[in-house]
Write an enzyme that holds these catalytic residues in place. Structure first.
Site, PDB file in Angstrom:
ATOM      1  N   HIS A  19       0.880  -1.286  -0.218  1.00 17.36           N
ATOM      2  CA  HIS A  19      -0.046  -0.069   0.114  1.00 17.36           C
ATOM      3  C   HIS A  19       0.794   1.376  -0.111  1.00 17.36           C
ATOM      4  CE1 HIS A  19      -3.580   2.468   0.781  1.00 17.36           C
ATOM      5  NE2 HIS A  19      -2.973   3.177   1.593  1.00 17.36           N
ATOM      6  N   GLU A  20       1.788   1.308   0.929  1.00 18.45           N
ATOM      7  CA  GLU A  20       2.778   2.258   1.065  1.00 18.45           C
ATOM      8  C   GLU A  20       3.539   2.842  -0.193  1.00 18.45           C
ATOM      9  OE1 GLU A  20       2.822   4.620   3.384  1.00 18.45           O
ATOM     10  OE2 GLU A  20       1.335   3.495   4.633  1.00 18.45           O
TER      11      GLU A  20
END
Length: 268
Positions: free
Chosen positions: A131-132
């Site tokens: 996600h990051e």
């Protein structure tokens, strides 16, 4: 005749024990079994010692094997890592930066992590990494250089002139106080040279692991939702439901790939 029957019974018992130990040629062993140099599963030194390919390998003396041969290396396989990074676009800077080997090298500098990590923890960690970084596409925060991450009130880790402390690496390390504390722990001058995180993939993963061990691992037993709060609490309580749901989707996906139950309390 009785002796012949007894011999047959003993032989069948041996086959049962053998099949219990040797599950399949070329491995695909259960998590608690080693894949031997000859491609069989078992738990004795013949399987977990010299030449062990994967699983809880150990050296002939009974200690954990070198990097890549222990539990973290057997969970984060090249196929698992490639399954994530291959979803990043061809023009992504991170595609030629992040590697499975750099993660394993970084993980082995944290022996408390490398020797005790579970499949669920790896699913959790890589859900957040995904996600990051957008499937390991981004090394640095988008438009990060234009943002101010200098806490001038923090005198323990004062900002260096001209340096930016925006998000970098797989966990997007941010703020001068995090760069300072992380650098101090890793014996690196990240306060004076924050760009080290975006120029060395092993350093990048080490910063992610530092943050993980200090801020995320302590709440793992509270469920995946607690780890979201530890990384970016602003997403919780309706702050960014889309981001929370995306993290949960990645987590469920990786739990499925690694054969573990996601557990309760997934959201925050």
């Amino acid at each position: 005749m009785a002796l012949t029957k007894l011999s047959l019974v003993l032989f069948l018992c041996f086959l049962g024990l053998y099949s219990e130990t040797v599950k399949s040629q070329n491995c695909g062993c259960a998590p608690n079994l080693c894949c031997s140099q000859f491609g069989y599963c078992g738990s004795t030194d013949a399987y977990c010692g010299t030449g062990c390919r994967s699983g809880p390998c150990r050296s002939p003396g009974g200690t954990p094997s070198p990097p890549g041969g222990g539990s973290v290396g057997s969970i984060v396989t090249q196929a698992f890592f490639n399954g994530i990074i291959n979803q990043a676009g061809g023009g992504c800077a991170g595609k030629n930066f992040y590697t499975r080997d750099s993660f394993i090298n970084a993980a082995n500098t944290f022996p408390n992590f490398a020797n005790s990590v579970t499949r669920r923890e790896i699913a959790t960690m890589f859900a957040h990494f995904t996600h990051e970084t957008g499937h390991f596409c981004y090394i640095e925060e988008i438009n990060g250089a234009s943002r101010d991450y200098c806490d001038e009130n923090n005198r323990q880790y004062p900002c260096a002139p001209g340096k930016g402390y925006f998000g970098r690496g797989p966990i997007q390390l941010s703020w001068n106080y995090n760069y300072g504390a992380c650098g101090q722990s890793l014996n690196l001058n990240l306060l004076g040279q924050p760009e080290l995180v975006s120029s060395n993939p092993t350093v990048a993963f080490r910063t992610g692991l530092w943050f993980w061990m200090n801020s995320v691992r302590p709440v793992l037993n509270q469920g995946f939702g607690a780890t979201i709060r530890a990384i970016n609490g602003m997403e919780c309580n309706g702050g960014n439901s889309g981001a929370v749901n995306a993290r949960i989707r990645y987590y469920r996906d990786y739990c499925g790939q690694l054969g573990v139950d996601p557990g309760p309390n997934l959201s925050c």
